[in-house]
Design an enzyme around this catalytic site. Sequence first.
Site, PDB file in Angstrom:
ATOM      1  N   TYR A 101       0.858  -1.195   0.000  1.00 53.73           N
ATOM      2  CA  TYR A 101       0.000   0.000   0.000  1.00 53.73           C
ATOM      3  C   TYR A 101       0.887   1.235   0.000  1.00 53.73           C
ATOM      4  O   TYR A 101       1.852   1.324   0.759  1.00 53.73           O
ATOM      5  CB  TYR A 101      -0.905   0.030   1.248  1.00 53.73           C
ATOM      6  N   GLU A 189      -3.314   7.636  -4.193  1.00 48.50           N
ATOM      7  CA  GLU A 189      -3.117   6.313  -3.591  1.00 48.50           C
ATOM      8  C   GLU A 189      -2.858   5.241  -4.639  1.00 48.50           C
ATOM      9  O   GLU A 189      -3.486   5.224  -5.692  1.00 48.50           O
ATOM     10  CB  GLU A 189      -4.399   5.983  -2.812  1.00 48.50           C
TER      11      GLU A 189
END
Length: 378
Positions: A101, A189
Amino acid sequence: MKLHEYQSKRIFAEHGIPIPKGEVATSSDEAREIARKLGGPVVIKSQVLVGGRGKAGGVKVAKNVDEAEELADQILGMDIKGLTVDKVLIDEAADIREEIYLGVVIDRALQKPVVIASAEGGVEIEEVAKTNPEAIKRLPIDLPVGLMDYHARNLAYDLGLRRVFVNQFIRIVKGLYQSFIDTDASLAEINPLVIIEGEKLLAVDGKIVLDDSALYRHPELVELRDIQEETSSEREARLAGLSYVKLDGEIGCMVNGAGLAMATMDIVKYYGGAPANFLDIGGGAKSDKVAAALRIILSDSKVKGILFNIFGGITRCDEVARGILEALNAVPTDVPMVARLVGTNEEEGRQILAQANFPSASSLGEAAQKAVNLAKGA
Ligand code: GDP
Ligand code: MN
């Protein structure tokens, strides 16, 4: 304003981040053609502005063109969390070894952007934060200094990335940070950033949320807006120049000024109600704006009462009172309402309402209590 995955990944690619080759299709025929051009296995990805598409069945790997066509046909038209899929991204499928992530957000307490990374990628980061908070690494960025190579390098070591990935990782973190800065984003992101064969990193998912208050600086990004992804009330509010946020309560609030709108929501809560929305009709609102706002509030079937709280400054109370009555002509309803008007021309405003038998209150506390009671049917 949220950008689609394919739009976000294009911006990432412009900033030097490796992404899979791919194109968007709106029909299964087109999907087949793109899959044929790409050759080999592809991944069919629904383009809707919500997370968790994978879990909802909106991301599927196809081994060949026939399967690509079939899966695209399945996914197009699918309903994902209330949104209908009308576009799919066809990407070269990645042979995923590990999922990481990586994100950049604003930390309001620190008043800085912060890079967030976790070796436990793929799943929702909120989930990791609950189950394994240690696995989340944070790197606050000092804006004047910016993001330096050594910051990103330390982050790579913190994550336990092997040496062979470190330089690629630095490039990607810097590219993501620059994407965030250049677009005035509130979130950028990559989840997941994956390790594929050949010891390479690849961004297979992408998400950018733009700061609406900075959109005026980015006409080219405004054009990326997907009208179909907006709810009709959000669209109507935007076109009417109203700041509107839908909430879950039963008291519709129509207020001028953002601060007053927040205070109004607080006081509704204080008296045992729950606000159905935040709505700032802005300064100098005329009756057409009031009517638009009323329509938007009433389009929410949960609304059981409406509280008008107007502080007359540039906005004149008599103008608002007339606006409310005109709006009620245009948008007839049985939902009970109460108004509190103070400031410029308040006497005149109250008289206009009184003549029409429209309930008003002199203090905000009284108005909020009345609205809560009316909504309860008392
Ligand atoms: P999200 O569920 O909306 O976040 O959509 P993602 O793009 O992140 O896809 C969900 C999951 O599908 C990822 O975490 C991967 O595990 C998987 N996935 C996505 N792209 C590929 C791919 O190219 N190949 C394979 N094998 N899996 C993929
Ligand atoms: Mn994802």
